[in-house]
Design a protein around this motif. Structure first.
Motif, PDB file in Angstrom:
ATOM      1  N   ARG A  42       0.832  -1.205   0.000  1.00 22.12           N
ATOM      2  CA  ARG A  42       0.000   0.000   0.000  1.00 22.12           C
ATOM      3  C   ARG A  42       0.862   1.248   0.000  1.00 22.12           C
ATOM      4  N   GLU A  43       1.965   1.212   0.743  1.00 16.71           N
ATOM      5  CA  GLU A  43       2.863   2.366   0.772  1.00 16.71           C
ATOM      6  C   GLU A  43       3.497   2.588  -0.608  1.00 16.71           C
ATOM      7  N   SER A  44       3.847   1.476  -1.269  1.00 16.26           N
ATOM      8  CA  SER A  44       4.433   1.596  -2.609  1.00 16.26           C
ATOM      9  C   SER A  44       3.414   2.161  -3.593  1.00 16.26           C
ATOM     10  N   GLU A  45       2.166   1.712  -3.482  1.00 13.18           N
ATOM     11  CA  GLU A  45       1.130   2.233  -4.368  1.00 13.18           C
ATOM     12  C   GLU A  45       0.899   3.724  -4.118  1.00 13.18           C
ATOM     13  N   ARG A  46       0.910   4.103  -2.825  1.00 11.23           N
ATOM     14  CA  ARG A  46       0.743   5.529  -2.517  1.00 11.23           C
ATOM     15  C   ARG A  46       1.917   6.343  -3.072  1.00 11.23           C
ATOM     16  N   SER A  47       3.126   5.798  -2.968  1.00  8.23           N
ATOM     17  CA  SER A  47       4.310   6.521  -3.481  1.00  8.23           C
ATOM     18  C   SER A  47       4.241   6.663  -5.003  1.00  8.23           C
ATOM     19  N   LEU A  48       3.808   5.603  -5.687  1.00 10.79           N
ATOM     20  CA  LEU A  48       3.695   5.652  -7.142  1.00 10.79           C
ATOM     21  C   LEU A  48       2.647   6.676  -7.566  1.00 10.79           C
ATOM     22  N   ALA A  49       1.517   6.659  -6.846  1.00  9.59           N
ATOM     23  CA  ALA A  49       0.461   7.623  -7.177  1.00  9.59           C
ATOM     24  C   ALA A  49       0.968   9.056  -6.972  1.00  9.59           C
ATOM     25  N   ALA A  50       1.737   9.282  -5.898  1.00 11.70           N
ATOM     26  CA  ALA A  50       2.263  10.628  -5.639  1.00 11.70           C
ATOM     27  C   ALA A  50       3.261  11.044  -6.720  1.00 11.70           C
ATOM     28  N   ALA A  51       4.123  10.085  -7.127  1.00  9.40           N
ATOM     29  CA  ALA A  51       5.112  10.406  -8.161  1.00  9.40           C
ATOM     30  C   ALA A  51       4.427  10.739  -9.479  1.00  9.40           C
ATOM     31  N   GLN A  52       3.386   9.970  -9.841  1.00  9.05           N
ATOM     32  CA  GLN A  52       2.671  10.250 -11.075  1.00  9.05           C
ATOM     33  C   GLN A  52       1.962  11.605 -10.990  1.00  9.05           C
ATOM     34  N   ARG A  53       1.439  11.914  -9.822  1.00  6.83           N
ATOM     35  CA  ARG A  53       0.737  13.202  -9.666  1.00  6.83           C
ATOM     36  C   ARG A  53       1.714  14.369  -9.822  1.00  6.83           C
ATOM     37  N   ILE A  54       2.896  14.182  -9.246  1.00  9.44           N
ATOM     38  CA  ILE A  54       3.897  15.272  -9.333  1.00  9.44           C
ATOM     39  C   ILE A  54       4.378  15.433 -10.768  1.00  9.44           C
ATOM     40  N   ALA A  55       4.643  14.320 -11.453  1.00  6.78           N
ATOM     41  CA  ALA A  55       5.163  14.384 -12.827  1.00  6.78           C
ATOM     42  C   ALA A  55       4.055  14.493 -13.856  1.00  6.78           C
ATOM     43  N   HIS A  56       2.838  14.540 -13.432  1.00  5.81           N
ATOM     44  CA  HIS A  56       1.676  14.604 -14.312  1.00  5.81           C
ATOM     45  C   HIS A  56       1.716  13.455 -15.324  1.00  5.81           C
ATOM     46  N   LEU A  57       1.969  12.250 -14.785  1.00  3.27           N
ATOM     47  CA  LEU A  57       2.055  11.039 -15.594  1.00  3.27           C
ATOM     48  C   LEU A  57       0.921  10.100 -15.195  1.00  3.27           C
ATOM     49  N   GLY A  58       0.443   9.371 -16.151  1.00  2.00           N
ATOM     50  CA  GLY A  58      -0.567   8.361 -15.858  1.00  2.00           C
ATOM     51  C   GLY A  58      -0.114   7.009 -16.380  1.00  2.00           C
ATOM     52  N   SER A  59      -0.761   5.961 -15.911  1.00  3.22           N
ATOM     53  CA  SER A  59      -0.400   4.607 -16.350  1.00  3.22           C
ATOM     54  C   SER A  59      -1.663   3.760 -16.420  1.00  3.22           C
ATOM     55  N   PHE A  60      -1.579   2.714 -17.255  1.00  2.00           N
ATOM     56  CA  PHE A  60      -2.709   1.790 -17.305  1.00  2.00           C
ATOM     57  C   PHE A  60      -2.168   0.377 -17.510  1.00  2.00           C
ATOM     58  N   ARG A  61      -3.033  -0.600 -17.221  1.00  2.00           N
ATOM     59  CA  ARG A  61      -2.674  -2.016 -17.353  1.00  2.00           C
ATOM     60  C   ARG A  61      -3.822  -2.721 -18.069  1.00  2.00           C
ATOM     61  N   HIS A  62      -3.463  -3.511 -19.066  1.00  2.00           N
ATOM     62  CA  HIS A  62      -4.465  -4.275 -19.804  1.00  2.00           C
ATOM     63  C   HIS A  62      -4.102  -5.754 -19.758  1.00  2.00           C
ATOM     64  N   ASN A  63      -5.077  -6.592 -19.358  1.00  2.00           N
ATOM     65  CA  ASN A  63      -4.880  -8.044 -19.285  1.00  2.00           C
ATOM     66  C   ASN A  63      -5.525  -8.660 -20.516  1.00  2.00           C
ATOM     67  N   TYR A  64      -4.689  -9.228 -21.389  1.00  8.49           N
ATOM     68  CA  TYR A  64      -5.219  -9.779 -22.635  1.00  8.49           C
ATOM     69  C   TYR A  64      -5.997 -11.071 -22.411  1.00  8.49           C
ATOM     70  N   ASN A  65      -5.747 -11.768 -21.319  1.00  7.01           N
ATOM     71  CA  ASN A  65      -6.490 -13.006 -21.027  1.00  7.01           C
ATOM     72  C   ASN A  65      -7.911 -12.698 -20.575  1.00  7.01           C
ATOM     73  N   THR A  66      -8.036 -11.701 -19.728  1.00 13.46           N
ATOM     74  CA  THR A  66      -9.365 -11.361 -19.200  1.00 13.46           C
ATOM     75  C   THR A  66      -9.999 -10.198 -19.945  1.00 13.46           C
ATOM     76  N   GLY A  67      -9.177  -9.431 -20.700  1.00 10.59           N
ATOM     77  CA  GLY A  67      -9.699  -8.257 -21.391  1.00 10.59           C
ATOM     78  C   GLY A  67      -9.950  -7.082 -20.469  1.00 10.59           C
ATOM     79  N   ARG A  68      -9.442  -7.170 -19.216  1.00  7.34           N
ATOM     80  CA  ARG A  68      -9.693  -6.105 -18.238  1.00  7.34           C
ATOM     81  C   ARG A  68      -8.599  -5.052 -18.319  1.00  7.34           C
ATOM     82  N   THR A  69      -9.012  -3.771 -18.205  1.00 10.45           N
ATOM     83  CA  THR A  69      -8.078  -2.641 -18.232  1.00 10.45           C
ATOM     84  C   THR A  69      -8.264  -1.804 -16.977  1.00 10.45           C
ATOM     85  N   THR A  70      -7.164  -1.431 -16.344  1.00 11.11           N
ATOM     86  CA  THR A  70      -7.202  -0.559 -15.162  1.00 11.11           C
ATOM     87  C   THR A  70      -6.353   0.664 -15.422  1.00 11.11           C
TER      88      THR A  70
END
Length: 413
Positions: free
Chosen positions: A353-381
């Motif tokens: 959870r701390e790592s996720e919070r740190s990543l979210a903070a870094a993306q917010r500061i750098a104005h960067l976004g990320s996404f993940r797509h699972n080709y087996n399930t077709g799910r995207t986050t």
């Protein structure tokens, strides 16, 4: 247990009944013997009485011979020899004495016909004759003649009475022997019964011993497997008895808490192992569970995570599943819990959870976004910052790639 299952209660009950039957029969036989045997043999000593009656019969024969000798001498017309007279006097006195001895035998009245009334009358008359002979003085010959005349019918009556007495004693002896035979047969049957029950008990004990040995082996195997499984899974169990105020535990629980595997403690000592900040939460969950158990009259399950203090002062995190049972009046009865040490897992989750919070903070500061797509399930986050970069509403969720990529660039992507 028998082959991994509990031995039926009726088998244990049968063993107890057999043991009680053997012990009870033995003690009953020992207790009744002093009463049964005397009850069957409580008549007078018939052997002694028979001897006394035989002696009395001999005394009657001796007096009858002396009487015949005296009367024979008187019938010859001469003066009888004084020795015959003295023998007649002595035999008369001895017969009176012998009758008295028979009447004095213990229990004689109970076994002699007519309660020995005939003997009592004969003794009185013969004693009177003996007294007359001792006081006759110079008129001794006439007194002897008179006594001889009176004595004949009495001797005949007493002799007939003795015949009846011997017959009665024979019946008593026969009855005594029959009673004794019954007692012997009863004792033999009782001994056979006790022997059979004893053999049966030994067989049952041997079978039960084998069952218990197998059950012990099976139980030890199961307990060993359970202890090994708990060790591998890092799961221990603990039991708290509120009525005796004792807490006991398994070896793995002792390892988790850093306790003595063979030890135990009171409820207050057990509660002292809780971390103070979590103690009220745990105790409140117990109170609610006991209240529900009192209402439903059934055990209540409780799942809870909390922190505790090991014996060395280290703080550990635990996942606990408990079954709590209350008495009808709502007072706690018992608690059985399985405890799993989740300290490492909890630390890993907190780190994630701390790592996720740190990543979210870094993306917010750098104005960067990320996404993940699972080709087996077709799910995207999407990350939170990606919604801001693309100006999308997070409530609508991730959009398909075709909607956010310009159509001129879509094929290239």
């Amino acid at each position: 247990m028998k082959g991994g299952r509990v031995v039926p209660a009726w088998q244990q009950r049968l063993l107890q009944v057999c043991l009680v039957a053997v012990v009870g029969a033995v003690f009953l036989a020992l207790a009744m013997a002093p009463f049964v045997l005397p009850r069957n043999m409580e008549t007078a000593d018939t052997t002694a009485m028979r001897n006394e009656l035989f002696e009395l019969h001999l005394g009657i024969d001796a007096l009858d011979r002396a009487l015949s000798d005296w009367q024979g001498a008187r019938a010859s017309g001469g003066t009888p020899d004084e020795s015959l007279g003295l023998q007649f006097d002595e035999r008369t006195q001895l017969l009176a004495h012998r009758i008295g001895v028979v009447l004095a035998c213990p229990g004689g009245m109970a076994v002699l016909p007519e309660n020995a009334q005939t003997l009592n009358r004969g003794r009185d008359r013969i004693s009177a004759y003996a007294a007359l002979l001792s006081k006759a003085g110079t008129d001794i010959v006439a007194t002897r003649d008179r006594v001889a005349e009176l004595l004949g019918p009495d001797l005949l009556e007493i002799d007939r009475y003795l015949t009846n007495a011997f017959r009665r004693l024979g019946q008593i002896t026969s009855n005594d022997r029959w009673q004794l035979t019954r007692v012997i047969v009863f004792a033999q049957r009782l001994a056979s019964f006790l022997l059979a029950v004893g053999v049966l008990t030994l067989i049952v004990l041997w079978m039960q011993h084998r069952v218990l040995r197998r059950a012990e082996t099976s139980l030890n195997t199961v307990m060993g497997d359970l202890a090994e499984a708990q060790r591998i899974a890092h799961i221990g169990n603990v039991h708290r008895d509120y009525e005796s105020d004792t807490v006991s535990w398994s070896p793995e629980f002792a390892r988790i808490y850093g306790l003595d595997p063979d030890g135990h403690m009171t409820g207050a000592e057990f509660e002292a192992l809780l971390l103070p900040v979590d103690a009220e939460k745990v105790l409140e969950s117990e109170r609610k569970a006991f209240a529900r158990s009192a209402e439903t009259r059934a055990p209540v399950r409780r799942d809870l995570n909390f922190r505790a203090v090991r014996g060395n002062g280290e703080v550990i995190e635990l996942a606990v599943q408990s079954e709590l049972t209350a008495n009808a009046d709502g007072t706690p009865h018992s608690m059985m819990s399985t405890v799993r040490d989740i300290t490492v897992e909890a630390q890993a989750r907190r780190a994630l959870r701390e790592s996720e919070r740190s990543l979210a903070a870094a993306q917010r500061i750098a104005h960067l976004g990320s996404f993940r797509h699972n080709y087996n399930t077709g799910r995207t986050t999407w990350s939170s910052e990606l919604y801001l970069v693309l100006g999308c509403d997070p409530a609508e969720g991730p959009r398909p790639l075709r909607q956010i990529v310009h159509r001129e660039d879509f094929e290239g992507i």
